[in-house]
Design an enzyme around this catalytic site. Structure first.
Site, PDB file in Angstrom:
ATOM      1  N   HIS A 101       0.859  -1.202   0.000  1.00  0.00           N
ATOM      2  CA  HIS A 101       0.000   0.000   0.000  1.00  0.00           C
ATOM      3  C   HIS A 101       0.889   1.243   0.000  1.00  0.00           C
ATOM      4  CE1 HIS A 101      -2.882   3.020   1.252  1.00  0.00           C
ATOM      5  NE2 HIS A 101      -3.831   2.186   0.855  1.00  0.00           N
ATOM      6  N   GLU A 150      -3.777   2.557  -7.197  1.00  0.00           N
ATOM      7  CA  GLU A 150      -4.226   3.606  -6.275  1.00  0.00           C
ATOM      8  C   GLU A 150      -3.338   4.834  -6.409  1.00  0.00           C
ATOM      9  OE1 GLU A 150      -6.606   1.914  -2.798  1.00  0.00           O
ATOM     10  OE2 GLU A 150      -4.512   1.714  -2.243  1.00  0.00           O
TER      11      GLU A 150
HETATM   12  P1  PGA Z   1      -9.605   6.168   0.285  1.00  0.00           P
HETATM   13  O1  PGA Z   1      -8.441   5.093   0.587  1.00  0.00           O
HETATM   14  O2  PGA Z   1     -10.799   5.428  -0.165  1.00  0.00           O
HETATM   15  O3  PGA Z   1      -9.816   6.866   1.604  1.00  0.00           O
HETATM   16  O4  PGA Z   1      -9.091   7.085  -0.761  1.00  0.00           O
HETATM   17  C1  PGA Z   1      -8.197   4.070  -0.301  1.00  0.00           C
HETATM   18  C2  PGA Z   1      -6.946   3.330   0.084  1.00  0.00           C
HETATM   19  O5  PGA Z   1      -5.977   3.953   0.536  1.00  0.00           O
HETATM   20  O6  PGA Z   1      -6.884   2.104  -0.043  1.00  0.00           O
END
Ligand code: PGA
Length: 225
Positions: A101, A150
């Site tokens: 992540h 992401e």
């Molecule tokens: P968010 O986080 O939905 O608050 O943008 C997503 C993530 O970091 O997995």
């Protein structure tokens, strides 16, 4: 099959975790379409709570076809590594593990080599890694089946990346034929459907909008509507 993955990050205490599960269960029970989709695996919900709540969430939700994931996995298999949560200790408890992540890459300086080792160890223990990549500079590790794209500027900001950009990023990534592509970054009940219904996108990873169980349920509801 499409995925909705909930990442609680470092939020909630035990009571709040139990309450969250209760609300989600109640909502699943009252929605026969959702029950069918979960039972037939057309939709897979994966909940990734903090590690101390993994067994609680599993106990409460697995009978309703909700799956459980860890937010990380150790690169070490076992031994003198105080605080590490290993593949063997997650076996039978978590079916998935988020790996790489951006918050771990950025705050804890996790490197691509370390992340590759985590992917390998997860697979060795039959845990499906969910490999997060921030963009084209993070390698798509070949043996991770689920890739969660992401973009950092979209995480926790309320500024989800528009679908055309997401799909064009996917096209530029070196994805294998069998790899699944998930989008994460400010996904909520308003924008979820757009990602979930796109043929190039196999699901979403939800952070902020999963913390309130009612909002998470609204996001699921919107996705299947
Ligand atoms: P968010 O986080 O939905 O608050 O943008 C997503 C993530 O970091 O997995």
């Amino acid at each position: 099959m499409k995925y909705i993955i909930a990442n609680w990050k470092a939020n909630k205490n035990f009571l709040e975790a139990a309450e969250w599960c209760g609300v989600l269960l109640h909502n699943i029970e009252s929605n026969s379409l959702l029950k069918t989709k979960l039972g037939t695996d057309e939709l897979r919900i994966v909940v990734c709570p903090p590690l101390p709540f993994l067994s609680l969430v599993k106990e409460k939700l697995q009978s309703h076809f909700v799956h459980v994931g860890s937010q990380d996995i150790s690169q070490y298999e076992k031994g003198s590594y105080t605080g590490e949560v290993t593949g063997p200790s997650l076996t039978g408890l978590a079916q998935y593990a988020i790996v790489g992540h951006s918050e771990r890459r950025n705050n804890l300086r996790e490197t691509n080599d370390l992340i590759q080792r985590k992917v390998d160890i997860a697979l060795q223990y039959h845990i499906q890694p969910i490999l997060c990549v921030r963009g084209l500079d993070d390698p798509v590790i070949a043996n991770a089946q689920i890739i969660a794209y992401e973009p950092v500027q979209a995480i926790g900001t309320g500024k989800n990346e528009d679908i055309a950009t997401v799909v064009s990023q996917k096209k530029q990534m070196k994805m294998g034929e069998n790899q699944l592509f998930i989008y994460g970054g400010s996904v909520n009940e308003e924008n979820c459907k757009e990602y979930m219904s796109h043929s190039e996108i196999h699901g979403v990873l939800v952070g902020t909008a999963c913390l309130n169980p009612q909002q998470f349920y609204s996001t699921i509801e919107a996705a299947i509507s």
